[in-house]
Scaffold this motif. Structure first.
Motif, PDB file in Angstrom:
ATOM      1  N   ALA A 180      27.410  51.247   3.224  1.00 33.42           N
ATOM      2  CA  ALA A 180      28.795  51.698   3.098  1.00 33.42           C
ATOM      3  C   ALA A 180      28.924  52.418   1.755  1.00 33.42           C
ATOM      4  N   PRO A 181      29.752  53.449   1.694  1.00 37.14           N
ATOM      5  CA  PRO A 181      29.875  54.224   0.449  1.00 37.14           C
ATOM      6  C   PRO A 181      30.562  53.465  -0.683  1.00 37.14           C
ATOM      7  N   THR A 182      31.458  52.538  -0.341  1.00 37.95           N
ATOM      8  CA  THR A 182      32.161  51.730  -1.346  1.00 37.95           C
ATOM      9  C   THR A 182      32.303  50.302  -0.829  1.00 37.95           C
ATOM     10  N   ILE A 183      32.682  49.388  -1.715  1.00 37.18           N
ATOM     11  CA  ILE A 183      32.910  48.002  -1.294  1.00 37.18           C
ATOM     12  C   ILE A 183      34.122  47.933  -0.374  1.00 37.18           C
ATOM     13  N   ASN A 184      35.117  48.753  -0.645  1.00 32.44           N
ATOM     14  CA  ASN A 184      36.305  48.772   0.205  1.00 32.44           C
ATOM     15  C   ASN A 184      35.954  49.209   1.618  1.00 32.44           C
ATOM     16  N   ALA A 185      35.060  50.199   1.746  1.00 30.61           N
ATOM     17  CA  ALA A 185      34.610  50.644   3.069  1.00 30.61           C
ATOM     18  C   ALA A 185      33.808  49.540   3.751  1.00 30.61           C
ATOM     19  N   ALA A 186      33.004  48.819   2.964  1.00 25.87           N
ATOM     20  CA  ALA A 186      32.225  47.706   3.517  1.00 25.87           C
ATOM     21  C   ALA A 186      33.149  46.625   4.070  1.00 25.87           C
ATOM     22  N   ARG A 187      34.252  46.363   3.381  1.00 22.69           N
ATOM     23  CA  ARG A 187      35.235  45.372   3.851  1.00 22.69           C
ATOM     24  C   ARG A 187      35.754  45.740   5.237  1.00 22.69           C
ATOM     25  N   GLN A 188      36.081  46.998   5.422  1.00 26.86           N
ATOM     26  CA  GLN A 188      36.623  47.435   6.710  1.00 26.86           C
ATOM     27  C   GLN A 188      35.604  47.271   7.825  1.00 26.86           C
TER      28      GLN A 188
ATOM     29  N   LEU B 111      28.384  35.307  -8.568  1.00 25.28           N
ATOM     30  CA  LEU B 111      29.271  34.956  -7.457  1.00 25.28           C
ATOM     31  C   LEU B 111      29.853  36.203  -6.808  1.00 25.28           C
ATOM     32  N   LEU B 112      30.263  37.162  -7.626  1.00 25.32           N
ATOM     33  CA  LEU B 112      30.818  38.399  -7.089  1.00 25.32           C
ATOM     34  C   LEU B 112      29.749  39.232  -6.381  1.00 25.32           C
ATOM     35  N   GLU B 113      28.543  39.252  -6.958  1.00 25.11           N
ATOM     36  CA  GLU B 113      27.454  40.026  -6.358  1.00 25.11           C
ATOM     37  C   GLU B 113      27.001  39.441  -5.018  1.00 25.11           C
ATOM     38  N   SER B 114      27.227  38.148  -4.803  1.00 23.82           N
ATOM     39  CA  SER B 114      26.777  37.497  -3.576  1.00 23.82           C
ATOM     40  C   SER B 114      27.777  37.633  -2.427  1.00 23.82           C
ATOM     41  N   ARG B 115      28.927  38.257  -2.688  1.00 20.39           N
ATOM     42  CA  ARG B 115      29.901  38.476  -1.616  1.00 20.39           C
ATOM     43  C   ARG B 115      29.296  39.371  -0.523  1.00 20.39           C
ATOM     44  N   PHE B 116      29.660  39.087   0.713  1.00 24.83           N
ATOM     45  CA  PHE B 116      29.122  39.822   1.855  1.00 24.83           C
ATOM     46  C   PHE B 116      29.411  41.312   1.751  1.00 24.83           C
ATOM     47  N   ASP B 117      30.653  41.666   1.382  1.00 24.68           N
ATOM     48  CA  ASP B 117      30.986  43.091   1.305  1.00 24.68           C
ATOM     49  C   ASP B 117      30.183  43.799   0.221  1.00 24.68           C
ATOM     50  N   ASN B 118      29.892  43.095  -0.869  1.00 30.73           N
ATOM     51  CA  ASN B 118      29.098  43.709  -1.930  1.00 30.73           C
ATOM     52  C   ASN B 118      27.639  43.881  -1.513  1.00 30.73           C
TER      53      ASN B 118
ATOM     54  N   ARG C   6      37.996  43.459 -11.177  1.00 35.93           N
ATOM     55  CA  ARG C   6      38.916  43.200 -10.070  1.00 35.93           C
ATOM     56  C   ARG C   6      38.984  44.394  -9.111  1.00 35.93           C
ATOM     57  N   PHE C   7      39.175  45.598  -9.660  1.00 34.59           N
ATOM     58  CA  PHE C   7      39.284  46.778  -8.810  1.00 34.59           C
ATOM     59  C   PHE C   7      37.932  47.159  -8.209  1.00 34.59           C
ATOM     60  N   ASN C   8      36.859  46.966  -8.955  1.00 35.00           N
ATOM     61  CA  ASN C   8      35.536  47.314  -8.438  1.00 35.00           C
ATOM     62  C   ASN C   8      35.180  46.488  -7.209  1.00 35.00           C
ATOM     63  N   PHE C   9      35.509  45.193  -7.246  1.00 33.95           N
ATOM     64  CA  PHE C   9      35.177  44.310  -6.126  1.00 33.95           C
ATOM     65  C   PHE C   9      36.328  44.149  -5.137  1.00 33.95           C
TER      66      PHE C   9
ATOM     67  N   SER D  42      34.464  38.027   2.070  1.00 33.68           N
ATOM     68  CA  SER D  42      34.186  37.170   0.914  1.00 33.68           C
ATOM     69  C   SER D  42      33.103  36.129   1.181  1.00 33.68           C
ATOM     70  N   TYR D  43      32.520  36.164   2.382  1.00 36.87           N
ATOM     71  CA  TYR D  43      31.458  35.199   2.720  1.00 36.87           C
ATOM     72  C   TYR D  43      30.357  35.256   1.660  1.00 36.87           C
ATOM     73  N   GLU D  44      29.918  34.086   1.194  1.00 33.96           N
ATOM     74  CA  GLU D  44      28.902  34.023   0.143  1.00 33.96           C
ATOM     75  C   GLU D  44      27.501  34.043   0.746  1.00 33.96           C
ATOM     76  N   CYS D  45      26.798  35.127   0.554  1.00 27.18           N
ATOM     77  CA  CYS D  45      25.446  35.265   1.094  1.00 27.18           C
ATOM     78  C   CYS D  45      24.451  34.453   0.268  1.00 27.18           C
ATOM     79  N   LYS D  46      23.403  33.990   0.937  1.00 24.99           N
ATOM     80  CA  LYS D  46      22.408  33.140   0.285  1.00 24.99           C
ATOM     81  C   LYS D  46      21.006  33.720   0.477  1.00 24.99           C
ATOM     82  N   ILE D  47      20.054  33.141  -0.225  1.00 24.39           N
ATOM     83  CA  ILE D  47      18.665  33.586  -0.122  1.00 24.39           C
ATOM     84  C   ILE D  47      18.179  33.435   1.315  1.00 24.39           C
TER      85      ILE D  47
END
Length: 206
Positions: free
Chosen positions: A104-112, A89-96, A58-61, A130-135
């Motif tokens: 981005a240095p962190t996922i939180n920074a990527a969100r911003q 599903l978590l790995e496919s999030r846009f911020d991840n 939860r905190f990592n993502f 949270s957009y789900e990226c695809k192939i």
């Protein structure tokens, strides 16, 4: 509610040396070694163990509890091992994906950066972390992007399912996300994640 408090405090609470998606700081540098030796290990209940494993993800993502529960429900309804599907599903999030591309240095920074409109997917601006990226999705960052971490053109440092074009400044998801990828395996080994405990934590809510 999404956590916005001290990051190192979370690492110490979860007894982790690192949580890359949340922070780049290392709590071990500030921890007193003598006090650590005197510290007695506490006996944990099964609920406590399951909760800790859930909190790692939860905190990592950078998710809220409600978001996390929805991902677990989706994973359970999909054919296949629930734990593996949840990670995918978590790995496919846009911020991840932005974080994995070293933009981005962190996922939180990527969100911003995403919410501020600095990235495009397939030439369309997307401001939803949270957009789900695809192939075959192509992630492009705008030319007026503020200075980020040094861009990593070395493909060995990226998961095999990601490609980075240094000339065009475009990242591409070239294949399905694989949990057998060496980068991904090392990542979750460092977290000491036990995914079955995460699923068991939500068992009563599914």
């Amino acid at each position: 509610m999404r956590y916005t408090g001290p990051k190192v405090k979370i690492l110490r609470r979860l007894d982790l040396k690192e949580l890359p998606g949340l922070t780049r700081k290392n709590p071990m540098k500030k921890r007193d070694k003598e006090n650590e030796k005197k510290k007695r290990p506490k006996k944990q209940s099964l609920y406590s163990i399951r909760l800790i494993e859930k909190q790692k993800l939860r905190f990592n993502f950078c998710l809220t509890n409600h978001q996390f529960l929805n991902y677990v429900k989706r994973a359970q309804k999909t054919a296949g091992p629930t734990g593996e599907i949840l990670i995918k599903l978590l790995e496919s999030r846009f911020d991840n994906i932005v974080f994995r591309l070293k933009l981005a240095p962190t996922i939180n920074a990527a969100r911003q950066l995403i919410t501020h409109g600095h990235f495009q997917i397939n030439k369309k601006k997307v401001t939803i972390p949270s957009y789900e990226c695809k192939i075959n999705d192509e992630i492009l960052f705008s030319s007026n992007l503020p200075r980020l971490e040094e861009k990593k053109s070395n493909q060995e440092k990226l998961p095999n399912y990601l490609l980075w074009d240094e000339n065009r400044h475009i990242g591409t998801i070239c294949q399905e996300i694989s949990l057998k990828d060496p980068v991904i395996i090392q990542y979750y080994d460092n977290l000491e994640l036990r995914i079955l405990y995460v699923i068991e934590h939500f068992a009563r809510q599914l």
